[in-house]
Motif scaffolding. Structure first.
Motif, PDB file in Angstrom:
ATOM      1  N   SER A  32       6.128   0.358   7.529  1.00  0.00           N
ATOM      2  CA  SER A  32       5.619  -1.094   8.103  1.00  0.00           C
ATOM      3  C   SER A  32       6.971  -1.870   8.677  1.00  0.00           C
ATOM      4  CB  SER A  32       4.965  -1.940   6.963  1.00  0.00           C
ATOM      5  OG  SER A  32       5.814  -1.984   5.914  1.00  0.00           O
ATOM      6  N   VAL A  33       6.720  -2.333   9.802  1.00  0.00           N
ATOM      7  CA  VAL A  33       7.936  -2.998  10.416  1.00  0.00           C
ATOM      8  C   VAL A  33       9.312  -1.890  10.789  1.00  0.00           C
ATOM      9  CG1 VAL A  33       9.444  -4.909  10.620  1.00  0.00           C
ATOM     10  CG2 VAL A  33       7.234  -5.100   9.551  1.00  0.00           C
ATOM     11  N   TYR A  63       0.798  -1.254   0.207  1.00  0.00           N
ATOM     12  CA  TYR A  63       0.050  -0.008   0.010  1.00  0.00           C
ATOM     13  C   TYR A  63       0.970   0.999   0.167  1.00  0.00           C
ATOM     14  CZ  TYR A  63      -3.869  -3.082   1.299  1.00  0.00           C
ATOM     15  OH  TYR A  63      -4.569  -4.112   1.166  1.00  0.00           O
ATOM     16  N   ILE A  64       0.733   2.052  -0.965  1.00  0.00           N
ATOM     17  CA  ILE A  64       1.392   3.377  -1.210  1.00  0.00           C
ATOM     18  C   ILE A  64       0.412   4.521  -1.012  1.00  0.00           C
ATOM     19  CG2 ILE A  64       3.051   4.695  -2.622  1.00  0.00           C
ATOM     20  CD1 ILE A  64       3.522   2.096  -4.497  1.00  0.00           C
ATOM     21  N   GLY A  83       3.440  -5.792  10.149  1.00  0.00           N
ATOM     22  CA  GLY A  83       3.838  -6.271   8.789  1.00  0.00           C
ATOM     23  C   GLY A  83       3.336  -7.374   8.364  1.00  0.00           C
ATOM     24  N   TYR A  84       2.041  -7.865   8.715  1.00  0.00           N
ATOM     25  CA  TYR A  84       1.340  -9.149   8.218  1.00  0.00           C
ATOM     26  C   TYR A  84       0.046  -8.966   8.795  1.00  0.00           C
ATOM     27  CZ  TYR A  84       2.372 -11.089  12.888  1.00  0.00           C
ATOM     28  OH  TYR A  84       2.378 -11.346  14.032  1.00  0.00           O
ATOM     29  N   PHE A  85      -1.029  -9.591   7.877  1.00  0.00           N
ATOM     30  CA  PHE A  85      -2.302  -9.778   8.426  1.00  0.00           C
ATOM     31  C   PHE A  85      -2.394 -10.720   9.496  1.00  0.00           C
ATOM     32  CE2 PHE A  85      -3.297  -7.948   4.095  1.00  0.00           C
ATOM     33  CZ  PHE A  85      -3.904  -6.908   4.399  1.00  0.00           C
ATOM     34  N   GLU A  86      -3.159 -10.474  10.528  1.00  0.00           N
ATOM     35  CA  GLU A  86      -3.070 -11.316  11.911  1.00  0.00           C
ATOM     36  C   GLU A  86      -3.589 -12.643  11.597  1.00  0.00           C
ATOM     37  OE1 GLU A  86      -3.330 -10.893  16.625  1.00  0.00           O
ATOM     38  OE2 GLU A  86      -4.495  -9.693  15.417  1.00  0.00           O
ATOM     39  N   GLU A  87      -4.655 -12.488  10.699  1.00  0.00           N
ATOM     40  CA  GLU A  87      -5.833 -13.751  10.192  1.00  0.00           C
ATOM     41  C   GLU A  87      -4.761 -14.526   9.364  1.00  0.00           C
ATOM     42  OE1 GLU A  87      -8.170  -9.896  10.050  1.00  0.00           O
ATOM     43  OE2 GLU A  87      -6.330 -10.387   9.768  1.00  0.00           O
ATOM     44  N   THR A  88      -4.287 -14.071   8.578  1.00  0.00           N
ATOM     45  CA  THR A  88      -3.606 -15.159   7.847  1.00  0.00           C
ATOM     46  C   THR A  88      -2.051 -15.246   7.609  1.00  0.00           C
ATOM     47  OG1 THR A  88      -3.373 -13.393   5.723  1.00  0.00           O
ATOM     48  CG2 THR A  88      -5.381 -14.907   5.989  1.00  0.00           C
ATOM     49  N   GLY A  89      -1.215 -14.082   8.278  1.00  0.00           N
ATOM     50  CA  GLY A  89       0.170 -14.290   8.250  1.00  0.00           C
ATOM     51  C   GLY A  89       0.608 -13.870   6.950  1.00  0.00           C
ATOM     52  N   ASN A  90      -0.140 -13.370   6.144  1.00  0.00           N
ATOM     53  CA  ASN A  90       0.667 -12.911   4.696  1.00  0.00           C
ATOM     54  C   ASN A  90       0.911 -11.240   4.885  1.00  0.00           C
ATOM     55  OD1 ASN A  90      -0.137 -15.335   3.110  1.00  0.00           O
ATOM     56  ND2 ASN A  90      -2.402 -14.384   3.021  1.00  0.00           N
ATOM     57  N   LYS A  91       2.101 -11.169   4.127  1.00  0.00           N
ATOM     58  CA  LYS A  91       2.725  -9.900   4.411  1.00  0.00           C
ATOM     59  C   LYS A  91       2.226  -8.548   3.949  1.00  0.00           C
ATOM     60  CE  LYS A  91       7.259 -12.064   4.673  1.00  0.00           C
ATOM     61  NZ  LYS A  91       8.528 -12.278   3.838  1.00  0.00           N
ATOM     62  N   VAL A  92       2.561  -7.434   4.726  1.00  0.00           N
ATOM     63  CA  VAL A  92       1.661  -6.300   4.325  1.00  0.00           C
ATOM     64  C   VAL A  92       2.940  -5.035   4.227  1.00  0.00           C
ATOM     65  CG1 VAL A  92      -0.008  -4.357   4.862  1.00  0.00           C
ATOM     66  CG2 VAL A  92      -0.496  -6.798   5.153  1.00  0.00           C
ATOM     67  N   PHE A  93       3.100  -4.602   3.384  1.00  0.00           N
ATOM     68  CA  PHE A  93       4.055  -3.369   3.080  1.00  0.00           C
ATOM     69  C   PHE A  93       3.403  -2.078   3.115  1.00  0.00           C
ATOM     70  CE2 PHE A  93       5.632  -7.336   1.623  1.00  0.00           C
ATOM     71  CZ  PHE A  93       6.934  -7.536   2.376  1.00  0.00           C
ATOM     72  N   ILE A  94       3.515  -1.087   3.918  1.00  0.00           N
ATOM     73  CA  ILE A  94       2.896   0.152   3.920  1.00  0.00           C
ATOM     74  C   ILE A  94       3.931   1.325   3.558  1.00  0.00           C
ATOM     75  CG2 ILE A  94       1.455   1.743   5.022  1.00  0.00           C
ATOM     76  CD1 ILE A  94       0.148  -0.381   6.474  1.00  0.00           C
ATOM     77  N   TYR A  95       3.485   2.283   2.920  1.00  0.00           N
ATOM     78  CA  TYR A  95       4.579   3.249   2.392  1.00  0.00           C
ATOM     79  C   TYR A  95       3.883   4.530   2.356  1.00  0.00           C
ATOM     80  CZ  TYR A  95       7.479  -0.729   0.608  1.00  0.00           C
ATOM     81  OH  TYR A  95       8.246  -1.675   0.211  1.00  0.00           O
ATOM     82  N   ILE A  96       4.344   5.709   2.798  1.00  0.00           N
ATOM     83  CA  ILE A  96       3.960   6.881   2.579  1.00  0.00           C
ATOM     84  C   ILE A  96       4.485   7.568   1.321  1.00  0.00           C
ATOM     85  CG2 ILE A  96       3.621   8.998   3.536  1.00  0.00           C
ATOM     86  CD1 ILE A  96       2.090   6.795   4.886  1.00  0.00           C
ATOM     87  N   SER A  97       3.987   7.910   0.387  1.00  0.00           N
ATOM     88  CA  SER A  97       4.637   8.551  -0.862  1.00  0.00           C
ATOM     89  C   SER A  97       5.367  10.105  -0.631  1.00  0.00           C
ATOM     90  CB  SER A  97       3.584   8.735  -2.057  1.00  0.00           C
ATOM     91  OG  SER A  97       4.088   9.213  -3.098  1.00  0.00           O
ATOM     92  N   SER A  98       6.169  10.237  -1.270  1.00  0.00           N
ATOM     93  CA  SER A  98       6.918  11.484  -1.181  1.00  0.00           C
ATOM     94  C   SER A  98       6.069  12.662  -2.146  1.00  0.00           C
ATOM     95  CB  SER A  98       8.560  11.510  -1.580  1.00  0.00           C
ATOM     96  OG  SER A  98       9.162  10.489  -0.961  1.00  0.00           O
ATOM     97  N   VAL A  99       5.172  12.069  -2.943  1.00  0.00           N
ATOM     98  CA  VAL A  99       4.660  12.871  -3.961  1.00  0.00           C
ATOM     99  C   VAL A  99       3.004  12.640  -3.755  1.00  0.00           C
ATOM    100  CG1 VAL A  99       6.486  13.107  -5.489  1.00  0.00           C
ATOM    101  CG2 VAL A  99       4.836  11.466  -5.780  1.00  0.00           C
TER     102      VAL A  99
END
Length: 321
Positions: free
Chosen positions: A300-301, A182-183, A231-247
């Motif tokens: 994230s993380v 997610y950006i 850094g992951y969904f608690e329900e599934t353990g799948n990874k999540v990467f969250i970013y804040i854009s510079s623009v």
């Protein structure tokens, strides 16, 4: 264009709409009013679809005849605009929504599935389980895309149980995507707060509903911060990467890879999207989004200081509603 290639393009386009052969056969039987064996012969290539049948199929399944005959070039890629009526959905609207949920559901069987969401509105996969936030986006969509002169107040927006079920299914299935990126536009919550202030100023949202929105937005921020910290969904353990854009972004872009599907989506009309299943388009969009990640701040993380500062600022913004 060779007839064999045209026919192959048609069959591939049909099968993309119906990955399960049984569902495809039954759909074509009902659509073309022919026997099952006649459908099987057409799918095996023993008998050709008539021109009238091709037109009927294209209209029913939203298949572009231009794409079938090869008018798409390296400088022209196919997109389709899905005009779903989200407030008063008909069966065809539900069908389009269900098709997307079915594709998301395939992520349970694909450990290489990937979603990249570059967005200037709240990610649907995160907010759709919140009643008032979801209703706000429906309300805004109806205000801008509905019938002029028939504006509804926020409190008058009603959602069917079936639509709510599809929303919740989308939230659940998205958590089975193996890697989600997610950006976020740095002003993503500013845009939302500005919208709420505007609709308050023209008396379409009352104080009580604003309070409910504030409460849910605070809950969403808590959820997003916990998600970013883990850094992951608690329900599934799948990874999540969250970013804040510079623009800042002019609109929102998604690309989704699940099984054999490579889907590119460009957000239009708040909730709708123009979509493409073209693999070349997907690769082009994914490459651009990957480049955008490199110029964004990961919260994230890692990036603890930036993460704490970002969520603190958003809470202060929401609190002042």
């Amino acid at each position: 264009m060779k007839k064999e290639l045209l026919y192959d393009n048609l069959l591939n386009a049909i099968k993309e709409e119906f990955p399960q052969k049984t569902n495809l056969v039954n759909a074509l039987v009902d659509l073309l009013c022919i026997e099952k064996e006649a459908v099987y012969r057409r799918l095996r290539g023993e008998v050709a679809f008539t021109f009238a049948e091709i037109v009927t199929i294209a209209n029913a399944f939203g298949i572009s005849l231009d794409n079938l005959v090869g008018t798409v070039t390296a400088k022209s890629r196919p997109f389709q605009l899905k005009l779903v009526d989200f407030v008063n959905p008909m069966e065809t609207d539900y069908d389009m929504l269900d098709q997307y949920i079915d594709i998301l559901g395939l992520a349970r069987e694909d450990d290489r599935s990937e979603l990249i969401d570059c967005t200037n509105i709240l990610p649907q996969q995160l907010y759709m389980k919140y009643k008032y936030i979801s209703r706000f986006y429906l309300f805004k969509w109806l205000y801008q895309c509905g019938t002029p002169g028939k504006t509804k107040r926020f409190e008058e927006i009603e959602v069917t149980d079936r639509f709510l079920g599809i929303q919740l299914a989308g939230v659940e299935e998205a958590r089975h995507i193996h890697n989600s990126y997610y950006i976020l536009d740095p002003l993503i919550f500013h845009y939302l707060v500005n919208d709420i202030h505007y609709f308050m100023s023209i008396h379409l949202i009352g104080k009580e509903d604003v309070k409910h929105l504030k409460d849910e937005l605070m809950d969403l921020l808590d959820e997003m911060e916990k998600l970013a910290t883990r850094g992951y969904f608690e329900e599934t353990g799948n990874k999540v990467f969250i970013y804040i854009s510079s623009v800042n972004f002019d609109t929102s872009y998604w690309c989704v890879q699940i099984k054999n599907y490579h889907i590119s989506l460009i957000k239009t009309f708040i909730l709708s999207s123009v979509a493409s299943l073209d693999e070349g388009t997907y690769e082009k969009l994914r490459k651009w989004l990957r480049a955008l990640i490199r110029s964004s701040i990961m919260i994230s993380v890692s990036g603890e200081r930036q993460r704490i500062a970002f969520f603190k600022a958003q809470r202060e913004l929401i609190q002042n509603l």
